[in-house]
Design a protein around this motif. Sequence first.
Motif, short mmCIF file in Angstrom:
data_model
loop_
_atom_site.label_atom_id
_atom_site.label_comp_id
_atom_site.label_asym_id
_atom_site.label_seq_id
_atom_site.Cartn_x
_atom_site.Cartn_y
_atom_site.Cartn_z
N SER A 284 0.82 -1.21 0.00
CA SER A 284 0.00 0.00 0.00
C SER A 284 0.85 1.26 0.00
N GLY A 285 2.17 1.11 0.19
CA GLY A 285 3.06 2.26 0.11
C GLY A 285 3.91 2.49 1.33
N ASN A 286 3.65 1.78 2.43
CA ASN A 286 4.46 1.92 3.63
C ASN A 286 5.67 0.99 3.53
N VAL A 287 6.60 1.36 2.66
CA VAL A 287 7.74 0.50 2.35
C VAL A 287 8.74 0.54 3.49
N ASN A 288 9.10 -0.63 3.98
CA ASN A 288 10.04 -0.70 5.10
C ASN A 288 11.48 -0.53 4.60
N ILE A 289 12.36 -0.19 5.52
CA ILE A 289 13.77 0.01 5.17
C ILE A 289 14.37 -1.32 4.72
N GLY A 290 14.96 -1.32 3.53
CA GLY A 290 15.60 -2.51 3.02
C GLY A 290 14.69 -3.46 2.28
N ALA A 291 13.47 -3.05 1.97
CA ALA A 291 12.50 -3.97 1.39
C ALA A 291 12.92 -4.52 0.04
N SER A 292 13.81 -3.84 -0.66
CA SER A 292 14.23 -4.31 -1.98
C SER A 292 15.26 -5.43 -1.92
N ARG A 293 15.82 -5.67 -0.76
CA ARG A 293 16.95 -6.61 -0.68
C ARG A 293 16.57 -8.04 -0.96
N PHE A 294 15.46 -8.47 -0.40
CA PHE A 294 15.23 -9.91 -0.35
C PHE A 294 14.07 -10.40 -1.19
N PHE A 347 9.18 0.18 -5.59
CA PHE A 347 8.09 0.43 -6.51
C PHE A 347 8.35 1.66 -7.37
N GLU A 348 7.58 1.75 -8.46
CA GLU A 348 7.61 2.93 -9.32
C GLU A 348 6.98 4.12 -8.60
N LYS A 349 7.61 5.27 -8.74
CA LYS A 349 7.10 6.49 -8.12
C LYS A 349 6.03 7.11 -9.01
N ASP A 350 4.86 7.37 -8.44
CA ASP A 350 3.76 8.09 -9.10
C ASP A 350 3.44 7.55 -10.50
N PRO A 351 3.08 6.28 -10.63
CA PRO A 351 2.71 5.77 -11.95
C PRO A 351 1.46 6.48 -12.47
N GLU A 352 1.44 6.75 -13.76
CA GLU A 352 0.32 7.48 -14.36
C GLU A 352 -0.79 6.52 -14.79
N ASN A 353 -2.00 7.06 -14.81
CA ASN A 353 -3.17 6.33 -15.32
C ASN A 353 -3.35 4.98 -14.62
N ASN A 354 -3.30 5.01 -13.30
CA ASN A 354 -3.47 3.79 -12.52
C ASN A 354 -4.53 4.05 -11.45
N PRO A 355 -5.81 3.90 -11.80
CA PRO A 355 -6.88 4.23 -10.85
C PRO A 355 -6.87 3.38 -9.59
N THR A 356 -6.34 2.16 -9.67
CA THR A 356 -6.29 1.31 -8.47
C THR A 356 -5.32 1.88 -7.44
N LEU A 360 -5.18 4.49 -3.03
CA LEU A 360 -4.44 4.28 -1.79
C LEU A 360 -4.23 5.59 -1.04
N PRO A 361 -4.32 5.56 0.29
CA PRO A 361 -3.99 6.75 1.06
C PRO A 361 -2.49 7.00 1.04
N LEU A 392 -7.67 -4.25 -1.51
CA LEU A 392 -8.78 -3.32 -1.34
C LEU A 392 -10.12 -4.06 -1.33
N GLN A 393 -10.22 -5.12 -2.13
CA GLN A 393 -11.46 -5.88 -2.23
C GLN A 393 -11.64 -6.82 -1.03
N ASN A 394 -10.54 -7.39 -0.55
CA ASN A 394 -10.58 -8.37 0.55
C ASN A 394 -9.57 -7.96 1.61
N PRO A 395 -9.88 -6.93 2.38
CA PRO A 395 -8.87 -6.35 3.28
C PRO A 395 -8.54 -7.23 4.47
N ASP A 396 -7.29 -7.14 4.89
CA ASP A 396 -6.85 -7.71 6.16
C ASP A 396 -7.49 -6.89 7.27
N SER A 397 -8.07 -7.56 8.27
CA SER A 397 -8.81 -6.83 9.29
C SER A 397 -7.90 -5.94 10.14
#
Length: 563
Positions: A284-294, A347-356, A360-361, A392-397
Amino acid sequence: MIVSKSTTAINNKSSSSTHQSVSIMTGKPVMLRCLLSVAIASSLLLVGCGDDNDFDAVIGSDSATSVKSISSFNTAQINTQFGLDGTATPDAKCDIKIEKVSYPTVGAAGERTNATAALMLPSGDSADCQGDRPILLYAHGTTTDKGYDFSQVANPQNPAAGEATLIAANFAAQGYIVVAPNYAGYDESDLDYHPYLVAEQQATDMADALDSARTIIARQQRANDPDYTNLDDSGKLFISGYSQGGHVAMATARMFEQNDEPVTAIAPLSGPYALAAFGDAIFSGNVNIGASRFAPLLASGLQNAYGNVYNSTADIFTANYANTQLPSLLSFGELVAANKLPDNALFEKDPENNPTLDLLPAPTVPFASIGFADDNYLIKTDFRTAYVADALQNPDSLIAMTGALPAANPQNNLRKALKANDLRGYVPKMPTLLCGGNQDPTVFYDLNTSSMAAIIQGSVAQNPALTVNVTVLDVDATTANDRPDNSNVQLIGQASMNQWNINSVVASVQSNFVQNLQRVVAAGAEQGIPASVAVLGNYHGGLVSTACTQATREFFNQEFKPA
């Protein structure tokens, strides 16, 4: 009386392990230019799903295991040459002998393979160093290094040296027999991938290592090996681990409990227990430190486990990184320099034309921006979009703040797999310490440790007859004024009856944490590194790991009464 080493500047040698690295043999602090590389994350991104596998242990006979001697250290060497200043490590009571055990185990698909483990043996004239001794089964943190070898205590040439040396001094040198698997896929293992966070496989690997170590101990005693003849397994088994190892330790305890195998106490530390919620938070965008490593480590291991993570790695990863394989003989820094992994961008920063993704907040973690880039990011945007659409359709509680458990019916294969390896819902029956730090940028504390605590507390409220003894410790009291509704210590079930001086221990652990935090900030300032960057780079892999190790040692040192 236990005399702790003086707390001088904490040492932080760059490593691709989530655990602290220390300056070995010199005791001098090491502060490398790129502090962020110290706190490599337990990224929870690419977990597949599929049918359950049959993880039968393959230990069959004494001949299936072997052992070789690696090194030995006397108490004077441990006290003066291990470079553990700042870690509150007590003076050694025992000399230690380090052995390496080779043993058969299974891979993620149940295939037969091999792995290695460190076996640390205490020795000496003290009653704490001979006779009936407890066993610590320890699970190490995440690493990208193929050569990670926990038997390489005090060897600065091996990436495991920092974590292995810390555990050797805090447990083996205090009288524990320590069994610490390197895991399938590392060191001398023939497996060409690692089953990262596959809960059942990792628990089986831990059990196989323990069984093999016990086989070796019995065999060497029959052979009158002097390193073994004065030691016996007391039957007391403690399980702990940090970061990835926190998840592994809890999964192992769950398996032992299901099999009615006795465990004295456990201490999972800073583990990603709520895998499904953690994955949703990251995507959802809350990327943790080092998330790209593994992510490549996860993708290859879990593809082998479940078979439907991808048809090709190019389905998930952008072109620059689709062929990167982990674990690697290259260090993480070398992988980045060779353009085989991005440093931070997931992740890609600010992708265009992506309504999904537009639904996201904004991210809530202050460092999330480093997980995005216009170019040279790791995860393909269409893969992320498909994941987010299902979230978004089947959220974790837990993410939706409507409960604490995973989504009831996720449809995305990755989210199904995260749920399958999510440990929420497990309520340990043995005495348990859950430890972490509330500002952890790598394994989010509230999402993982706090959610487990809330579920366990809720289970006790619903059924007061449950046998539960859980202590929850947040080692970071610096944010107390900002978190008035969050206690740094929770005692659940029978935990208030534990026979240790918890107030004194907590005060010492939190005080040492603050002192080391201040030293990290000061050391960074000397090099022109902003305080926030210095803390981010050292919080998970250095500050919290040493604080929780101190707390674990004190927790295990009490006399637990049978339930």
